[in-house]
Structure formats: structure tokens, C-alpha cells
Write a protein that holds these residues in place. Sequence first.
Motif, PDB file in Angstrom:
ATOM      1  N   PHE A 213       0.738  -1.307  -0.260  1.00  0.00           N
ATOM      2  CA  PHE A 213       0.016   0.104   0.001  1.00  0.00           C
ATOM      3  C   PHE A 213       1.057   1.296   0.137  1.00  0.00           C
ATOM      4  O   PHE A 213       1.374   1.558   1.105  1.00  0.00           O
ATOM      5  N   GLU A 214       1.082   1.793  -1.205  1.00  0.00           N
ATOM      6  CA  GLU A 214       2.295   2.674  -1.207  1.00  0.00           C
ATOM      7  C   GLU A 214       1.653   4.245  -0.674  1.00  0.00           C
ATOM      8  O   GLU A 214       2.556   5.199  -0.617  1.00  0.00           O
ATOM      9  N   ASP A 215       0.291   4.317  -0.442  1.00  0.00           N
ATOM     10  CA  ASP A 215      -0.026   5.348   0.003  1.00  0.00           C
ATOM     11  C   ASP A 215      -0.100   5.517   1.460  1.00  0.00           C
ATOM     12  O   ASP A 215      -0.669   6.411   2.108  1.00  0.00           O
ATOM     13  N   GLY A 216       0.554   4.641   2.097  1.00  0.00           N
ATOM     14  CA  GLY A 216       0.397   4.164   3.346  1.00  0.00           C
ATOM     15  C   GLY A 216      -1.000   3.597   3.737  1.00  0.00           C
ATOM     16  O   GLY A 216      -1.628   3.160   2.940  1.00  0.00           O
ATOM     17  N   LEU A 217      -1.312   3.635   5.057  1.00  0.00           N
ATOM     18  CA  LEU A 217      -2.528   3.140   5.455  1.00  0.00           C
ATOM     19  C   LEU A 217      -3.311   4.522   5.684  1.00  0.00           C
ATOM     20  O   LEU A 217      -3.091   5.062   6.445  1.00  0.00           O
TER      21      LEU A 217
END
Length: 374
Positions: free
Chosen positions: A212-216
Motif C-alpha cells: 500500500f504505497e499511499d500508506g494506511l
Amino acid sequence: MHYLDKAGIMIQEHLMRQQVESNEYKPVFYDLKNAKDQQAFDTLLKANPHIRINDSIYSQLRELMKIRNPTKRLTPEESEEKVSAYIGETPLSHIGIWVYYPWSDRVVHLVDEEEFIELRTSRNQYKLMPEEIKILRKKKYGIVGLSVGQSIALTIVMERLCGEIRLADFDTLELTNMNRLRCGVHCLQLPKVIIAAREIAELDPFIKVKIFEDGLTEGNMEEFFTGDGLLDIFIEECDGVDIKILSRIMAKKLKIPVVMEMNDRGMIDIERFDLEPERPLLHGMVPEVDIATLKGLTDAEKLPIFSPMLELENASSRMKYSLGEIGKTITTWPQLASSVVLGGALVADTCRRIALNQLKSSGRYYIDFEQLIV
């Protein structure tokens, strides 16, 4: 505009011709017993003559015969005989699987998944019993925050405590991060989640990795926790106050245990929402706050909220001093590689015991070397 000398112009011209760095992190598998795979593999090698091939399959097969015959030390001749019987008439190139790592332009010849796992876990026995290894293969862990989280992920994968791991972090690697992250300088400006995923693939290409490259975030949290099956354990190592709280609300709702490591005094925190669904978040130490106001805070602004949640009054003297210097002489809280590696070990050990139903308690614990070793 920066002045470019002759060397600078040459470098710029080379950079314009250079292939753009990709964010690939998934290895590609080729089974040469399959005609389509063999054709694709041939095409790959012809189109990329610079690819490096590591073919140590025979060594792996010899080791496989060794661990399957523990009562006798095989002579070279006996080992050869058993390997030959194992492969039969099959060409050596058709044994196992070929794994291509696009980011490093390497191909590695490995035994098939079952034999790979047999070899990879052979020296875990009987610290882990065979039936426990089978149980752990089915576990799914999620990690948010890939500073301490990177060490946790790699330790879990090395010990092979899961079959799937989900990683979330929005940040890229800066040189200041390399006091505690395991990576090379060529990784600068790569997403931390890509760096960790690649490390995992190189350690064990058969473990499923989802990133998840946008973070959580609030938008992807449900997918992180439930997509392709419910997480067995959630590991929280992020700096965002809002996500610390929101992720626990989700874990509690889904009855998923949460593990967190503080990276100071060896503090590890366990919340068994699976066994205690009514347990208050962070043992009741979450202050009354409007979550909507917690996004985008500076580290200095986070401190009054973090303080009760993390019991910062119990932090080490060096950490307390550092916290008072944030925004004055330093920009954020410090972390040391030794503490990060210890955190990886503590969380991996805790997750293994939770996954195997050997640890059932919630609480906050300290493995403080300064107190234990004096």
C-alpha cells in the motif's frame, strides 16, 4: 539554474538515456516444463543479455538429500546417487523454478515451493515443530510503518512465520533513514514499501506480498485488513496519530490482535482484541480527541497526544531529552539500529507465539538492556 561542467553535462545525457527506475517488487516465475514459460524465458534472456544467472540448483538438491537422510552422513558418491534418483531423466534445467528479479536483472534457479520451504525451515526444527510450521504458512500479517516495520517484516520472513504479508508506508527513503533501515545507498528516494517488498522477495519469493504505497489511510484500511482474507495479526509502527487510533478501531471491530514496538527500552505492546473484544484502545490510554484534527501534525504537536498513549514518562532518559529537543536542535525523534533490530526480534517472537496460541495476554512489556545488563 545550476551550472553544469563537462562532467555534469555527460552525466545528464546519460541520465536521459538511462532506463527509468521502476517500482517493481514482484518476481516473475518460469517453469521450463511448461512450453509457454520456456519460450518466454528464452525471449527474456535473448532480449537482455546483461541478465545475471545464478544456477545453484544442484547444490540445493544435494542439501535436500542431506536433510532427508539425517541418520547418515552421505558420501559425495551417495549424495550424487540420491540426487540422480530424485531427478531421474528430467533435464536439470527443468527441475524446480526460475525466478526473475526485474529490479536487479537477476535470474535465480530454485527448487519448487514445497522443497524450498522444506529447506528454508529445516534449521527451525524443533524450535518450531513440523505441525507449527504448517500452521504458520497460512498466517497473514499486516505492517504499517516501515522503519521498525522493515526489521519486523524481514525477521518474520526469515523465520517464515507467515504465508502473506501486507506492507503500508507512504514515505520514500532519505539518507537520514539509513541509520536504521537495511538497504543500500542506491535505494535513496525509492518508496520504503518497495524496498521492503523487494527484500522479502529476495529472501523468499514464495511469500505473498501486498503493498500500500499511499500508506494506511481511511480509504484503503478495509482492504488492508480484509482483502484476500482477514489479517491474523496487525503490527502498528506508524507516526500518524490519527492512523494509530483509526487502525485500532478497525482491528477491534474485526477482533484482530495488535502488536506495537516502541523502539525505546525494548517496549512491546500487545492488544488481544481477538480474545478481549471489549478491551479499550491502547489499554485505555487514548486521550479524548477529535480524530479529524490529528492529520498533518508536526512531531512537536504530536507529543502531547503521544505522551499518554505511549507512557512517555517511562521513556529512557536519552529519549526524554531528545523529545525536548524536537523543533530546536533536531527535527524528529531519534531511532537507533540496535533498537530497531531488537524490535524486529521482539515483534516476530510475539507474533509467532500469538499465531500458535502460545501467548494469550495483553499488556505492555519492557526488555530494557540498560536495566537487565549492568
